[in-house]
Write a protein that holds these residues in place. Structure first.
Motif, PDB file in Angstrom:
ATOM      1  N   LYS A   1       0.428  -1.451  20.456  1.00 55.55           N
ATOM      2  CA  LYS A   1       0.119  -1.674  21.876  1.00 55.55           C
ATOM      3  C   LYS A   1      -1.307  -1.261  22.233  1.00 55.55           C
ATOM      4  O   LYS A   1      -1.922  -1.827  23.109  1.00 55.55           O
ATOM      5  CB  LYS A   1       1.106  -0.889  22.755  1.00 55.55           C
ATOM      6  N   SER A   2      -1.826  -0.240  21.552  1.00 62.05           N
ATOM      7  CA  SER A   2      -3.162   0.251  21.891  1.00 62.05           C
ATOM      8  C   SER A   2      -4.219  -0.586  21.187  1.00 62.05           C
ATOM      9  O   SER A   2      -4.283  -0.625  19.958  1.00 62.05           O
ATOM     10  CB  SER A   2      -3.316   1.715  21.478  1.00 62.05           C
ATOM     11  N   PHE A   3      -5.058  -1.251  21.975  1.00 62.27           N
ATOM     12  CA  PHE A   3      -6.067  -2.129  21.402  1.00 62.27           C
ATOM     13  C   PHE A   3      -7.058  -1.337  20.547  1.00 62.27           C
ATOM     14  O   PHE A   3      -7.455  -1.758  19.458  1.00 62.27           O
ATOM     15  CB  PHE A   3      -6.803  -2.875  22.525  1.00 62.27           C
ATOM     16  N   ALA A   4      -7.424  -0.157  21.031  1.00 60.38           N
ATOM     17  CA  ALA A   4      -8.382   0.676  20.293  1.00 60.38           C
ATOM     18  C   ALA A   4      -7.818   1.079  18.929  1.00 60.38           C
ATOM     19  O   ALA A   4      -8.516   1.028  17.911  1.00 60.38           O
ATOM     20  CB  ALA A   4      -8.716   1.913  21.107  1.00 60.38           C
ATOM     21  N   ALA A   5      -6.536   1.460  18.912  1.00 63.23           N
ATOM     22  CA  ALA A   5      -5.913   1.879  17.654  1.00 63.23           C
ATOM     23  C   ALA A   5      -5.808   0.692  16.696  1.00 63.23           C
ATOM     24  O   ALA A   5      -5.991   0.828  15.483  1.00 63.23           O
ATOM     25  CB  ALA A   5      -4.535   2.463  17.921  1.00 63.23           C
ATOM     26  N   LEU A   6      -5.555  -0.484  17.257  1.00 61.19           N
ATOM     27  CA  LEU A   6      -5.441  -1.689  16.436  1.00 61.19           C
ATOM     28  C   LEU A   6      -6.789  -1.998  15.790  1.00 61.19           C
ATOM     29  O   LEU A   6      -6.896  -2.254  14.597  1.00 61.19           O
ATOM     30  CB  LEU A   6      -4.979  -2.871  17.305  1.00 61.19           C
ATOM     31  N   LYS A   7      -7.840  -1.921  16.630  1.00 57.29           N
ATOM     32  CA  LYS A   7      -9.180  -2.233  16.134  1.00 57.29           C
ATOM     33  C   LYS A   7      -9.603  -1.252  15.057  1.00 57.29           C
ATOM     34  O   LYS A   7     -10.291  -1.602  14.101  1.00 57.29           O
ATOM     35  CB  LYS A   7     -10.196  -2.196  17.287  1.00 57.29           C
ATOM     36  N   ALA A   8      -9.170  -0.011  15.179  1.00 55.51           N
ATOM     37  CA  ALA A   8      -9.560   1.012  14.207  1.00 55.51           C
ATOM     38  C   ALA A   8      -8.681   0.984  12.955  1.00 55.51           C
ATOM     39  O   ALA A   8      -8.853   1.797  12.060  1.00 55.51           O
ATOM     40  CB  ALA A   8      -9.509   2.381  14.869  1.00 55.51           C
ATOM     41  N   GLY A   9      -7.695   0.067  12.914  1.00 56.61           N
ATOM     42  CA  GLY A   9      -6.964  -0.125  11.665  1.00 56.61           C
ATOM     43  C   GLY A   9      -5.523   0.350  11.608  1.00 56.61           C
ATOM     44  O   GLY A   9      -4.928   0.398  10.531  1.00 56.61           O
ATOM     45  N   LEU A  10      -4.920   0.705  12.758  1.00 56.51           N
ATOM     46  CA  LEU A  10      -3.524   1.158  12.710  1.00 56.51           C
ATOM     47  C   LEU A  10      -2.588   0.032  12.263  1.00 56.51           C
ATOM     48  O   LEU A  10      -1.523   0.273  11.712  1.00 56.51           O
ATOM     49  CB  LEU A  10      -3.083   1.688  14.086  1.00 56.51           C
ATOM     50  N   GLY A  11      -3.014  -1.217  12.516  1.00 58.02           N
ATOM     51  CA  GLY A  11      -2.155  -2.361  12.168  1.00 58.02           C
ATOM     52  C   GLY A  11      -2.117  -2.662  10.676  1.00 58.02           C
ATOM     53  O   GLY A  11      -1.339  -3.492  10.224  1.00 58.02           O
ATOM     54  N   LYS A  12      -2.956  -1.977   9.904  1.00 61.61           N
ATOM     55  CA  LYS A  12      -2.970  -2.243   8.460  1.00 61.61           C
ATOM     56  C   LYS A  12      -1.757  -1.601   7.812  1.00 61.61           C
ATOM     57  O   LYS A  12      -1.538  -0.403   7.906  1.00 61.61           O
ATOM     58  CB  LYS A  12      -4.242  -1.698   7.824  1.00 61.61           C
ATOM     59  N   THR A  13      -0.949  -2.409   7.154  1.00 61.47           N
ATOM     60  CA  THR A  13       0.314  -1.895   6.634  1.00 61.47           C
ATOM     61  C   THR A  13       0.156  -1.365   5.210  1.00 61.47           C
ATOM     62  O   THR A  13      -0.802  -1.678   4.509  1.00 61.47           O
ATOM     63  CB  THR A  13       1.381  -3.005   6.620  1.00 61.47           C
ATOM     64  N   LEU A  14       1.140  -0.575   4.802  1.00 64.14           N
ATOM     65  CA  LEU A  14       1.143  -0.036   3.451  1.00 64.14           C
ATOM     66  C   LEU A  14       1.185  -1.189   2.444  1.00 64.14           C
ATOM     67  O   LEU A  14       0.522  -1.155   1.404  1.00 64.14           O
ATOM     68  CB  LEU A  14       2.356   0.880   3.258  1.00 64.14           C
ATOM     69  N   MET A  15       1.936  -2.228   2.792  1.00 63.25           N
ATOM     70  CA  MET A  15       2.027  -3.378   1.885  1.00 63.25           C
ATOM     71  C   MET A  15       0.647  -4.004   1.672  1.00 63.25           C
ATOM     72  O   MET A  15       0.238  -4.282   0.545  1.00 63.25           O
ATOM     73  CB  MET A  15       3.007  -4.413   2.434  1.00 63.25           C
ATOM     74  N   GLU A  16      -0.102  -4.216   2.774  1.00 62.09           N
ATOM     75  CA  GLU A  16      -1.447  -4.797   2.638  1.00 62.09           C
ATOM     76  C   GLU A  16      -2.340  -3.910   1.783  1.00 62.09           C
ATOM     77  O   GLU A  16      -3.116  -4.385   0.953  1.00 62.09           O
ATOM     78  CB  GLU A  16      -2.103  -4.943   4.019  1.00 62.09           C
ATOM     79  N   ARG A  17      -2.237  -2.614   2.033  1.00 61.62           N
ATOM     80  CA  ARG A  17      -3.070  -1.666   1.294  1.00 61.62           C
ATOM     81  C   ARG A  17      -2.811  -1.774  -0.209  1.00 61.62           C
ATOM     82  O   ARG A  17      -3.732  -1.833  -1.016  1.00 61.62           O
ATOM     83  CB  ARG A  17      -2.756  -0.245   1.785  1.00 61.62           C
ATOM     84  N   ILE A  18      -1.537  -1.831  -0.588  1.00 60.25           N
ATOM     85  CA  ILE A  18      -1.208  -1.889  -2.011  1.00 60.25           C
ATOM     86  C   ILE A  18      -1.592  -3.252  -2.604  1.00 60.25           C
ATOM     87  O   ILE A  18      -2.077  -3.337  -3.730  1.00 60.25           O
ATOM     88  CB  ILE A  18       0.291  -1.573  -2.236  1.00 60.25           C
ATOM     89  N   VAL A  19      -1.402  -4.328  -1.811  1.00 54.96           N
ATOM     90  CA  VAL A  19      -1.802  -5.663  -2.286  1.00 54.96           C
ATOM     91  C   VAL A  19      -3.305  -5.667  -2.614  1.00 54.96           C
ATOM     92  O   VAL A  19      -3.732  -6.217  -3.635  1.00 54.96           O
ATOM     93  CB  VAL A  19      -1.474  -6.751  -1.227  1.00 54.96           C
ATOM     94  N   GLU A  20      -4.108  -5.030  -1.749  1.00 57.79           N
ATOM     95  CA  GLU A  20      -5.559  -4.964  -1.996  1.00 57.79           C
ATOM     96  C   GLU A  20      -5.887  -4.120  -3.225  1.00 57.79           C
ATOM     97  O   GLU A  20      -6.709  -4.499  -4.050  1.00 57.79           O
ATOM     98  CB  GLU A  20      -6.278  -4.343  -0.792  1.00 57.79           C
ATOM     99  N   ASN A  21      -5.275  -2.942  -3.319  1.00 57.63           N
ATOM    100  CA  ASN A  21      -5.621  -2.010  -4.395  1.00 57.63           C
ATOM    101  C   ASN A  21      -4.993  -2.354  -5.734  1.00 57.63           C
ATOM    102  O   ASN A  21      -5.508  -1.969  -6.770  1.00 57.63           O
ATOM    103  CB  ASN A  21      -5.199  -0.578  -4.019  1.00 57.63           C
ATOM    104  N   LYS A  22      -3.854  -3.046  -5.717  1.00 63.82           N
ATOM    105  CA  LYS A  22      -3.126  -3.284  -6.966  1.00 63.82           C
ATOM    106  C   LYS A  22      -2.575  -4.703  -7.045  1.00 63.82           C
ATOM    107  O   LYS A  22      -1.356  -4.893  -7.049  1.00 63.82           O
ATOM    108  CB  LYS A  22      -1.926  -2.340  -7.062  1.00 63.82           C
ATOM    109  N   PRO A  23      -3.460  -5.687  -7.126  1.00 67.53           N
ATOM    110  CA  PRO A  23      -2.947  -7.068  -7.181  1.00 67.53           C
ATOM    111  C   PRO A  23      -1.965  -7.271  -8.332  1.00 67.53           C
ATOM    112  O   PRO A  23      -1.094  -8.122  -8.267  1.00 67.53           O
ATOM    113  CB  PRO A  23      -4.209  -7.919  -7.365  1.00 67.53           C
TER     114      PRO A  23
END
Length: 633
Positions: A402-424
């Motif tokens: 809900k918080s636009f500022a938190a979204l912009k700073a990366g709160l919306g980045k999920t653990l799944m996305e993080r692992i997909v990036e780091n460990k294809p």
């Protein structure tokens, strides 16, 4: 190594700050809604029931004091109440507040939804006599409250991970780095009823010591694959934990596992209340246990003893303690048996903090719809396991922030996305889709999945009419002189946008398409239709208008109207999408979140009709490509 990678702890502390912002934003929104929003609007948005009729109150099998409520208002409105959500009781007085709305008086306690079925809700209330005030009040309603517990649980999980040593600390450092995940090695197993990428995915899950990801684009059979992976894992492990962000997703996977003959224990109550779903809930199984009768009578004795305590009764405390000990002993025994028999424990991510799971450990955790969950929520169950399997699609619906500022700073980045990036290397993309006509699927595959998804031969050319074009875009900006009417309007602050002319046109287009197919065939083949709009106000308006249409009466049961989120994970033969936005500035608001659009356009099996003002929409590169793609068909 970037500094983000060098320190997972810093990254997680940063995330805690962002979650703090989100918490504050949501709390503030809730305060505003409570103080300023008119009661009717709350009811319309599905966040309140008013008036309600109070039903009976009793102790349920989990020894919670509960009360039944019945909604008296408009039963057409979809509501947002579900198991585990906190709620407040209020009464509505006729005198008005400064905003001109009736004054609302809240009762000073929070209750929790235990169960909702249509217009009946069961709510657990604190057992301290406060319910009597509610029961004797006039004009009572109930509304969703701010969900403090979920946030507390997420903060707690982050704190735990930040400090973690041992297995949890190892997984944290692994997920935040490019370090190779560990695997077992064995020859691939064959699963004749899965396709090649599904088979690869199951093998990758079985070989993973730490983590594996099943990335399932629309229609690729992600659930089928996941169920198979769970089934195979249970040949090697005695019990697994299966979680998802929403109650609905937990229900969906639980039901599929039960169909596969697996003993599932569902913590919490299902969203669709039917006997099949209820039969594997903890509450039902607890009640069905042979020792339950005895436990019930002991609990009753405790309550009676407390209620009729005599002055100067020396033995009161001894009696009470003895009874309480017996009760606890029985509870522990029943619990141990229920957990001992179950092969799968299923609950929401936040639900995995339940005291019922106290001290439980599991070899493997499966998280379904992992791309819809905040990272903090995923860490809640991870502390109980030694390896994690995530399934989902980060090109479909994101978590709600809900918080636009938190979204912009990366709160919306999920653990799944993080692992997909780091460990294809731990990811398997499911590539064969079984839902859509090739031309509907092709655009999504090109834009979101690097053109890697293909259509199964049996669906490639599916269509309703011969020589039908599977995708069309009805451009409202090109319609004859009425075009001025196709403009969006704004309804109420947070109720969103609406485009009435476009809604009318949407229903007209559907009516004409139905005429082409013919009534008999629609009913014989049960051709089903989804009408999707990203805006809730438009959805309500469309539902309302559809009710009035004579031509639609025979097809009532075949047509559903909902938001994109409401169609998550579903499919229909025919889909119409009303985009709503039409303005001179080319403003498209949250339609800029393309993942939502990916969900919308991939719900259709055979026919997709988009209605929207192309001059507004095509200033955005994605919609420009989509428009050109459809025009070229």
């Amino acid at each position: 190594m970037g500094n983000q990678q060098s320190s997972p702890v810093l990254a997680l502390q940063q995330q805690r700050l962002l979650l703090q912002m989100e918490y504050a934003a949501e709390k503030e929104t809730f305060r505003k809604q409570t103080e300023e929003m008119g009661l009717q609007r709350k009811v319309k948005r599905g966040d309140a029931w008013w008036p309600v009729k109070m039903g009976k109150s009793y102790y349920n099998s989990l020894n919670q004091f509960v009360v039944e409520l019945h909604r008296q208002g408009d039963e057409e409105i979809e509501h947002n109440f579900e198991f585990g959500k906190p709620v407040l009781f209020f009464t509505s007085q006729s005198n008005r507040n400064p905003q001109g709305n009736p004054t609302i008086h809240y009762f000073p306690f929070t209750a929790t939804v235990s169960y909702v079925d249509g217009d009946r809700m069961v709510v657990a209330v604190p057992d301290n006599g406060q319910l009597i005030d509610v029961q004797s009040a006039e004009s009572v309603g109930i509304q969703l409250s701010f969900d403090e517990t979920s946030y507390r649980t997420m903060f707690d999980a982050l704190d735990r991970v930040i400090k973690a040593k041992g297995r949890l600390g190892y997984l944290r450092d692994l997920f935040y780095s490019h370090q190779q995940a560990e695997t077992f090695s064995f020859a691939p197993l064959r699963f004749p009823y899965l396709n090649r990428t599904q088979e690869d995915a199951v093998n990758k899950v079985l070989r993973a010591k730490d983590v594996a990801i099943v990335h399932g684009p629309p229609g690729t059979g992600k659930t089928t694959t996941l169920v198979e992976a769970i089934y195979e894992t249970l040949r090697r492990e005695n019990q697994v934990l299966v979680c998802a962000q929403s109650n609905m997703a937990v229900d969906w996977i639980s039901e599929k596992l039960v169909d596969r003959g697996i003993n599932v224990l569902r913590i919490g109550n299902p969203t669709r209340v039917n006997d099949k779903m209820l039969s594997f809930t903890y509450e039902r199984r607890f009640e069905a246990h042979p020792d339950y009768e005895l436990l019930w009578s002991i609990r009753k004795a405790i309550r009676e003893l407390r209620a009729h305590r005599k002055r100067g009764d020396e033995k009161y405390h001894q009696k009470l303690e003895r009874l309480k000990e017996r009760a606890t002993e029985l509870e522990i025994r029943i619990n141990a048996q229920l957990f001992g028999e179950a092969r799968v424990i299923a609950c929401t991510l936040v639900g995995s903090a339940s005291r019922l799971l106290e001290g439980q450990k599991f070899g493997t955790l499966f998280i379904d719809e992992a791309a819809q969950a905040l990272e903090a929520a995923c860490w809640i169950p991870i502390r109980r396991v030694s390896r994690v399997i995530l399934a989902g699609d980060h090109c479909q619906l994101p978590p709600t922030v809900k918080s636009f500022a938190a979204l912009k700073a990366g709160l919306g980045k999920t653990l799944m996305e993080r692992i997909v990036e780091n460990k294809p290397e731990v990811v398997t993309l499911l590539r064969m889709q079984y839902r859509m006509n090739e031309e509907i699927m092709r655009f999504s595959s090109d834009w979101f999945y690097g053109n890697q998804v293909e259509s199964a031969p049996e669906v490639k050319y599916r269509s309703i009419l011969d020589l039908d074009i599977p995708m069309t875009w009805v451009d409202t900006s090109k319609l004859p002189p009425h075009s001025l009417m196709f403009k969006e309007e704004f309804v109420g602050e947070s109720f969103g946008r609406i485009n009435k002319a476009e809604a009318e046109l949407t229903l007209m287009v559907l009516e004409n398409y139905f005429k082409k197919i013919g009534k008999e065939r629609i009913l014989d083949e049960r051709l089903d239709v989804g009408i999707i709009s990203p805006y809730r106000a438009q959805v309500q308006y469309l539902r309302h208008q559809l009710k009035k249409k004579e031509w639609a009466k025979p097809y009532r049961h075949l047509i559903s109207v909902n938001t994109v989120d409401g169609f998550q994970g579903q499919e229909r033969d025919i889909i119409l999408i009303s985009l709503v936005r039409a303005n001179d500035e080319g403003q498209i608001g949250f339609l800029r979140d393309l993942r939502r659009m990916n969900v919308a356009i991939t719900r259709a099996r055979m026919k997709l009709i988009i209605l929207g003002d192309a001059s507004t929409m095509t200033r955005h590169p994605f919609y420009k490509r989509l428009y050109e793609y459809v025009e070229a068909l």
